[in-house]
Design a protein around this motif. Sequence first.
Motif, PDB file in Angstrom:
ATOM      1  N   GLN A 171       0.841  -1.192   0.000  1.00 36.52           N
ATOM      2  CA  GLN A 171       0.000   0.000   0.000  1.00 36.52           C
ATOM      3  C   GLN A 171       0.883   1.251   0.000  1.00 36.52           C
ATOM      4  OE1 GLN A 171      -3.278  -0.308   3.077  1.00 36.52           O
ATOM      5  NE2 GLN A 171      -2.168  -2.189   3.528  1.00 36.52           N
ATOM      6  N   THR A 172       0.424   2.269  -0.712  1.00 37.84           N
ATOM      7  CA  THR A 172       1.210   3.487  -0.810  1.00 37.84           C
ATOM      8  C   THR A 172       0.302   4.698  -0.955  1.00 37.84           C
ATOM      9  OG1 THR A 172       2.889   4.652  -2.116  1.00 37.84           O
ATOM     10  CG2 THR A 172       1.413   3.191  -3.320  1.00 37.84           C
ATOM     11  N   SER A 173       0.775   5.836  -0.484  1.00 36.55           N
ATOM     12  CA  SER A 173       0.036   7.090  -0.634  1.00 36.55           C
ATOM     13  C   SER A 173       0.578   7.915  -1.799  1.00 36.55           C
ATOM     14  CB  SER A 173       0.114   7.911   0.658  1.00 36.55           C
ATOM     15  OG  SER A 173       1.459   8.154   1.011  1.00 36.55           O
ATOM     16  N   LEU A 174       1.544   7.379  -2.538  1.00 30.84           N
ATOM     17  CA  LEU A 174       2.091   8.087  -3.688  1.00 30.84           C
ATOM     18  C   LEU A 174       1.021   8.285  -4.765  1.00 30.84           C
ATOM     19  CD1 LEU A 174       5.551   6.354  -4.298  1.00 30.84           C
ATOM     20  CD2 LEU A 174       5.190   8.754  -3.694  1.00 30.84           C
ATOM     21  N   PRO A 175       1.042   9.408  -5.473  1.00 33.13           N
ATOM     22  CA  PRO A 175       0.159   9.563  -6.641  1.00 33.13           C
ATOM     23  C   PRO A 175       0.456   8.455  -7.649  1.00 33.13           C
ATOM     24  CG  PRO A 175       1.130  11.665  -6.024  1.00 33.13           C
ATOM     25  CD  PRO A 175       1.832  10.629  -5.207  1.00 33.13           C
TER      26      PRO A 175
END
Length: 238
Positions: free
Chosen positions: A112-116
């Motif tokens: 999981q990542t919050s990167l665009p």
Amino acid sequence: MGVSATQGDKYRSYLSGEGEENTEWRYGAPPNYDVVNKLFEEGRTKIWSPGSLEEQVQNMVKTWEMEMFHKVNIDDYKSVDPNKYTFSLNGRKPLTLEEKRKLGGGYNPLLQTSLPEKFRAYNPDGETAISSHLAFTTAFPRGFALEILQVYSGPPVIVYKFRHWGYMEGPFKGQAPTGELIEVFGMAIFELDEHSKIVKVEFFYDHGELLGGLLKGAVSDGSTGATPSNCPVLRSTG
């Protein structure tokens, strides 16, 4: 801790025997871990005494991984309590089994990542459990081995340090194989209930260590030469 190796694999339980006769396996049959077990035995830095807390934790985590990746029906899970179980990554909101499955399964919950999206080398939102598994088993044909480096506390709340490693001997998302060793280190917390079932899992690690290693190779055509329906390596994993 209620998990002990049985016939079929010396490090993982709940793979064979009467209790698994009706288990629904994601790739049609129980996984075979012979190749990644060899990688583990050749590359581990710790050899724990039989019956030690460290060995028990190591086998528990390997069994948990196997069930999460390979069993389709949550009622077939024996290492966890499906009704209580939650999972979280790097302090994010805990997810139930059903919420975790909505992420696509496979490696997706662990990436999981919050990167665009435009900055994501691997986009878990666009992967299924099968496509995710195919991508990583293709990149690591000998598997992605796991060892426990240290156990800081025992049950019911187990805290441990881990190492995952493998050799990028296949392509990944358009990147050519490098043959290099890729290692990931991190911490995890597993909480057990009174029946020694896993009810809470928390992982803390930098998945940039994994993805960074996979992006070192030259850009290739991205072909893996396999599909989920015909690739036997999908039945094996680290």
